[in-house]
Design an enzyme around this catalytic site. Structure first.
Site, mmCIF file in Angstrom:
data_model
loop_
_atom_site.group_PDB
_atom_site.id
_atom_site.type_symbol
_atom_site.label_atom_id
_atom_site.label_comp_id
_atom_site.label_asym_id
_atom_site.label_seq_id
_atom_site.Cartn_x
_atom_site.Cartn_y
_atom_site.Cartn_z
ATOM 1 N N ILE A 1 -42.600 -3.134 53.395
ATOM 2 C CA ILE A 1 -41.679 -4.104 53.360
ATOM 3 C C ILE A 1 -40.375 -3.757 53.968
ATOM 4 O O ILE A 1 -39.701 -4.496 54.841
ATOM 5 C CB ILE A 1 -41.470 -5.197 52.167
ATOM 6 C CG1 ILE A 1 -42.803 -5.733 51.925
ATOM 7 C CG2 ILE A 1 -40.295 -6.059 52.322
ATOM 8 C CD1 ILE A 1 -42.927 -6.311 50.362
ATOM 9 N N TYR B 1 -43.193 -3.179 35.138
ATOM 10 C CA TYR B 1 -42.717 -3.548 36.383
ATOM 11 C C TYR B 1 -42.490 -4.825 36.351
ATOM 12 O O TYR B 1 -41.599 -5.127 36.885
ATOM 13 C CB TYR B 1 -44.186 -3.387 37.175
ATOM 14 C CG TYR B 1 -43.956 -3.723 38.544
ATOM 15 C CD1 TYR B 1 -43.383 -3.000 39.545
ATOM 16 C CD2 TYR B 1 -44.584 -4.864 39.223
ATOM 17 C CE1 TYR B 1 -42.979 -3.420 40.756
ATOM 18 C CE2 TYR B 1 -44.189 -5.266 40.351
ATOM 19 C CZ TYR B 1 -43.597 -4.692 41.288
ATOM 20 O OH TYR B 1 -43.481 -4.992 42.646
ATOM 21 N N VAL C 1 -31.711 5.747 45.190
ATOM 22 C CA VAL C 1 -30.780 4.667 44.545
ATOM 23 C C VAL C 1 -30.607 4.939 43.333
ATOM 24 O O VAL C 1 -29.434 4.036 42.917
ATOM 25 C CB VAL C 1 -31.542 3.315 44.698
ATOM 26 C CG1 VAL C 1 -31.932 2.941 46.338
ATOM 27 C CG2 VAL C 1 -32.826 3.276 44.053
ATOM 28 N N LYS D 1 -38.723 -6.528 37.430
ATOM 29 C CA LYS D 1 -38.568 -7.518 38.665
ATOM 30 C C LYS D 1 -38.089 -8.827 38.285
ATOM 31 O O LYS D 1 -37.085 -9.145 38.877
ATOM 32 C CB LYS D 1 -39.862 -7.551 39.287
ATOM 33 C CG LYS D 1 -40.342 -6.638 40.049
ATOM 34 C CD LYS D 1 -39.373 -6.059 41.097
ATOM 35 C CE LYS D 1 -39.829 -4.854 41.984
ATOM 36 N NZ LYS D 1 -38.822 -4.400 43.164
ATOM 37 N N ASN E 1 -34.410 -2.699 48.837
ATOM 38 C CA ASN E 1 -35.730 -3.006 48.621
ATOM 39 C C ASN E 1 -36.426 -1.781 48.053
ATOM 40 O O ASN E 1 -37.388 -2.014 47.658
ATOM 41 C CB ASN E 1 -36.463 -2.808 50.073
ATOM 42 C CG ASN E 1 -37.870 -2.683 50.257
ATOM 43 O OD1 ASN E 1 -38.589 -3.757 49.876
ATOM 44 N ND2 ASN E 1 -38.208 -1.647 50.633
#
Length: 254
Positions: free
Chosen positions: A20, A160, A67, A164, A93
């Site tokens: 993505i 996870y 990051v 998110k 992303n």
């Protein structure tokens, strides 16, 4: 349409080496922006993304970093501003998948997911906003997941999913904190997507189930995330902030 024209804009995309992130980086360049690519150089993906951006006649830079390092992020943005111009678009992303039985999940595994998926997004937003806010101009887009809004059937991934969900609410929180200062913050929540991870032969049966359970009857392609990202980057979304744009082929309707 001029509303979606990104000529004159400068963007950074984290996790731009595949899937993505790679598709969005190239798509934003197609819309006219110069795009810096941040991530890991494994398998040459980051350089491949940059080559495709240059082929479109746009300027690009590549940065190998993580990051979860404020130093890596601030260093990249400093160089972007010197060589490409003022940063106006950011697509965060970079993230990792995870999963496992909750009752036996090791703390270090849980922490790694949160370090990358949540802290990494926060540090990215923080570094980007520090240059955008003084100019009162910028659009920050964080890539979340439908897993932040629903619990995926038969997938044990509390780490996870909750990470998110945190990305979605972090985006809303930052959007409201910066609402009067010219910086918009939104998130995109992709549904099941044919990223390299989902193209592996060993997950073919699971991918077939994902397609069956999606109302449109298939998985998304990474390229189908370009339109939402360009929309949220452009003047077309000038009155849009604090939303989670779900792109899932209708999955969460069922």
């Amino acid at each position: 349409m001029k509303l979606f024209d990104l000529h004159g804009e400068v963007a950074i995309v984290t996790g731009a080496g595949s899937g993505i992130g790679q598709a969005i980086a190239i798509g934003i360049a197609e819309a006219g922006a110069d795009v810096a690519c941040f991530g890991h150089r494994s398998n040459g993906g980051l350089d491949q993304t940059a080559e495709k951006i240059r082929a479109l006649g746009r300027k690009t830079l590549t940065f190998e970093g993580t990051v979860i390092s404020a130093k890596d992020l601030s260093g990249a943005i400093e160089r972007i501003e010197k060589q490409l111009g003022p940063l106006t678009i950011a697509v965060n992303n970079a993230g990792i998948g995870a999963g496992g039985e909750a009752e036996t999940l090791e703390l270090k595994s849980w922490q790694r997911v949160y370090d990358v998926n949540v802290t990494g997004v926060f540090l990215s937003c923080q570094a980007q906003a520090r240059v955008m806010l003084p100019r009162r101009k910028g659009s920050i887009i964080n890539v979340a997941s439908i897993s932040g809004s629903i619990v995926n059937r038969d997938l044990k991934q509390a780490d996870y999913n909750s990470s998110k969900a945190a990305v979605i609410h972090l985006s809303k929180s930052l959007a409201m904190e910066w609402i009067g200062r010219g910086v918009r913050v939104n998130s995109i929540s992709p549904g099941y997507t044919l990223t390299p991870m989902n193209r592996r032969p060993e997950v073919a049966d699971q991918v077939e189930i994902f397609a069956r359970d999606t109302p449109m009857g298939r998985l998304a392609t990474p390229e189908e995330m370009i339109g939402p990202a360009v929309f949220l980057s452009s003047r077309a979304s000038s009155f849009v902030t604090g939303i989670d744009l779900v792109v899932d082929g209708g999955f969460i309707c069922w």
